[in-house]
Design a protein around this motif. Structure first.
Motif, PDB file in Angstrom:
ATOM      1  N   ASP A  22       0.681  -1.203   0.044  1.00 32.79           N
ATOM      2  CA  ASP A  22       0.040  -0.019   0.020  1.00 32.79           C
ATOM      3  C   ASP A  22       0.756   1.280   0.050  1.00 32.79           C
ATOM      4  OD1 ASP A  22      -2.375  -1.331  -0.186  1.00 32.79           O
ATOM      5  OD2 ASP A  22      -2.330  -1.522   2.115  1.00 32.79           O
ATOM      6  N   ALA A  24       0.293   5.610  -0.191  1.00 35.68           N
ATOM      7  CA  ALA A  24      -0.716   6.812  -0.226  1.00 35.68           C
ATOM      8  C   ALA A  24       0.117   8.087  -0.505  1.00 35.68           C
ATOM      9  CB  ALA A  24      -1.406   6.973   1.190  1.00 35.68           C
ATOM     10  N   ASP A  52      -8.327   2.433 -10.834  1.00 41.77           N
ATOM     11  CA  ASP A  52      -9.463   2.218 -10.191  1.00 41.77           C
ATOM     12  C   ASP A  52     -10.889   2.346 -10.895  1.00 41.77           C
ATOM     13  OD1 ASP A  52      -7.960   1.443  -7.815  1.00 41.77           O
ATOM     14  OD2 ASP A  52      -8.420   3.287  -6.772  1.00 41.77           O
ATOM     15  N   GLN A  94      -6.231  12.034  -8.353  1.00 47.48           N
ATOM     16  CA  GLN A  94      -7.165  10.741  -7.753  1.00 47.48           C
ATOM     17  C   GLN A  94      -7.556  10.045  -8.875  1.00 47.48           C
ATOM     18  OE1 GLN A  94     -10.567  12.721  -5.802  1.00 47.48           O
ATOM     19  NE2 GLN A  94      -9.387  12.312  -3.620  1.00 47.48           N
ATOM     20  N   ASP A  96      -5.494   8.672 -10.749  1.00 45.57           N
ATOM     21  CA  ASP A  96      -4.140   7.881 -10.993  1.00 45.57           C
ATOM     22  C   ASP A  96      -4.017   6.808  -9.856  1.00 45.57           C
ATOM     23  OD1 ASP A  96      -2.902   9.370 -13.265  1.00 45.57           O
ATOM     24  OD2 ASP A  96      -2.134  10.684 -11.484  1.00 45.57           O
ATOM     25  N   SER A  97      -5.172   6.715  -8.982  1.00 44.23           N
ATOM     26  CA  SER A  97      -5.243   5.532  -8.020  1.00 44.23           C
ATOM     27  C   SER A  97      -5.347   4.136  -8.990  1.00 44.23           C
ATOM     28  CB  SER A  97      -6.384   5.916  -6.950  1.00 44.23           C
ATOM     29  OG  SER A  97      -6.219   7.218  -6.383  1.00 44.23           O
ATOM     30  N   HIS A 117      -0.276  -0.997  -4.584  1.00 40.02           N
ATOM     31  CA  HIS A 117      -1.809  -0.483  -4.619  1.00 40.02           C
ATOM     32  C   HIS A 117      -1.738   0.857  -4.067  1.00 40.02           C
ATOM     33  CE1 HIS A 117      -5.922   0.488  -3.295  1.00 40.02           C
ATOM     34  NE2 HIS A 117      -6.150  -0.301  -4.364  1.00 40.02           N
ATOM     35  N   VAL A 118      -1.789   1.912  -5.044  1.00 38.35           N
ATOM     36  CA  VAL A 118      -1.624   3.301  -4.786  1.00 38.35           C
ATOM     37  C   VAL A 118      -3.083   4.004  -4.743  1.00 38.35           C
ATOM     38  CG1 VAL A 118      -0.820   5.516  -5.943  1.00 38.35           C
ATOM     39  CG2 VAL A 118       0.609   3.436  -6.087  1.00 38.35           C
ATOM     40  N   SER A 119      -3.072   4.953  -3.823  1.00 39.71           N
ATOM     41  CA  SER A 119      -4.532   5.570  -3.463  1.00 39.71           C
ATOM     42  C   SER A 119      -3.737   7.068  -3.335  1.00 39.71           C
ATOM     43  CB  SER A 119      -5.105   5.204  -2.192  1.00 39.71           C
ATOM     44  OG  SER A 119      -4.103   5.200  -0.841  1.00 39.71           O
ATOM     45  N   VAL A 120      -4.619   7.815  -4.108  1.00 33.88           N
ATOM     46  CA  VAL A 120      -4.393   9.377  -4.170  1.00 33.88           C
ATOM     47  C   VAL A 120      -5.376  10.372  -3.259  1.00 33.88           C
ATOM     48  CG1 VAL A 120      -3.983  11.500  -5.388  1.00 33.88           C
ATOM     49  CG2 VAL A 120      -3.127   9.094  -6.187  1.00 33.88           C
ATOM     50  N   TRP A 121      -5.008  10.932  -2.358  1.00 29.26           N
ATOM     51  CA  TRP A 121      -5.851  11.529  -1.306  1.00 29.26           C
ATOM     52  C   TRP A 121      -5.586  13.169  -1.550  1.00 29.26           C
ATOM     53  CZ3 TRP A 121      -8.724   8.687   2.139  1.00 29.26           C
ATOM     54  CH2 TRP A 121      -8.453   7.497   2.290  1.00 29.26           C
TER      55      TRP A 121
END
Length: 270
Positions: A22, A24, A52, A94, A96-97, A117-121
């Motif tokens: 993960d 972020a 996503d 976001q 790009d998540s 697993h990349v999440s953009v916030w």
């Protein structure tokens, strides 16, 4: 061929069993993906992503002696370093998540892959603090604090007092004899955080005419006033007594001597 296939099985199984790491990252920031396992000699390298949104893209595919070429949405934003097989993407959004995968082949024909697993916030904005005085009696003040970030989602909040963590509790109590405390709200998401602070004197003992009056300070001022009144009463009593004694002494002296010139006229011959 059968021997080669048998050698590939452990690597394929390891790749599937590892899962994704993960990551972020705040929107507008830079995403950096560095593999943990690096081959001693690789021939072909490929970075891909399953966004996503459901779109699957090849970010870059290159050989060891070729210049990497980026196409599509990552053109001009992505950088690949052959020495570390790392991938960097600037100005992420976001959109790009998703799941980013690295696959490389060695000179012996073996393949290996790693997943992120990349999440953009969205960055956490400045928290807004609300205070509510619940009860105040006998020098104690009970109050609550509410912390919120407008228009933010999936934000967690925690409190600290003078640097000591308080967890998630926001129902607080303070006595007027204690030193003022500073309460800090920390609002955070997996990629960023922001803080706001408030003093206990602001909630329980608000300043009047530019001075913050605590219970202890008010008690001290009243004690000084009482003491000053007693001293003033003693001084006034002493002055009045001295003036009264002096007046009585002057009156007695006047009665004993009589009016001036009366005796001399009586003794003058006719």
């Amino acid at each position: 061929m059968q021997c080669t296939a048998l050698l590939l099985i452990p690597f394929l199984f390891l790749s599937r069993a590892q899962g994704c790491e993960d990551r972020a990252v705040p929107a507008g920031g830079e995403l950096r993906l560095l593999p943990k396992v690096l081959p001693q000699a690789w021939e072909v390298c490929e970075w891909t992503v399953a966004l996503d949104s459901g779109t699957q893209l090849v970010i870059v595919r290159t050989s060891k002696d070729k210049v990497p070429v980026f196409k599509g949405r990552f053109s001009g934003r992505a950088t690949f370093l052959p020495e570390t097989l790392s991938l960097s993407i600037s100005a992420v959004t976001q959109a790009d998540s998703g799941s980013y995968s690295l696959r490389f082949e060695t000179s012996s024909g073996l393949t290996h892959s790693q997943c992120f697993h990349v999440s953009v916030w969205e960055p956490v904005g400045q928290p807004h603090l609300d205070s509510h005085l619940l009860q105040q009696e006998q020098g104690w003040c009970n109050f609550s604090l509410l912390c919120s970030v407008p228009r933010a989602t999936k934000v967690s909040y925690s409190w600290s007092r003078n640097g000591e963590p308080l967890g998630h509790g926001n129902l607080l109590s303070v006595h007027g004899d204690t030193e003022p405390s500073t309460y800090v709200c920390n609002a955070s998401n997996p990629a960023s955080w922001s803080t706001a602070s408030i003093s206990s004197t602001t909630v329980c003992f608000p300043p009047a005419a530019g001075v913050a009056w605590s219970y202890c300070r008010i008690k001290g001022v009243l004690s000084l006033l009482v003491l000053g009144s007693l001293v003033a009463a003693v001084v006034i009593t002493h002055v009045l007594t001295w003036q009264q004694d002096r007046s009585q002494a002057v009156a007695s002296l006047s009665q004993s001597t009589g009016p001036p010139g009366r005796d001399s006229q009586a003794a003058r011959p006719l």
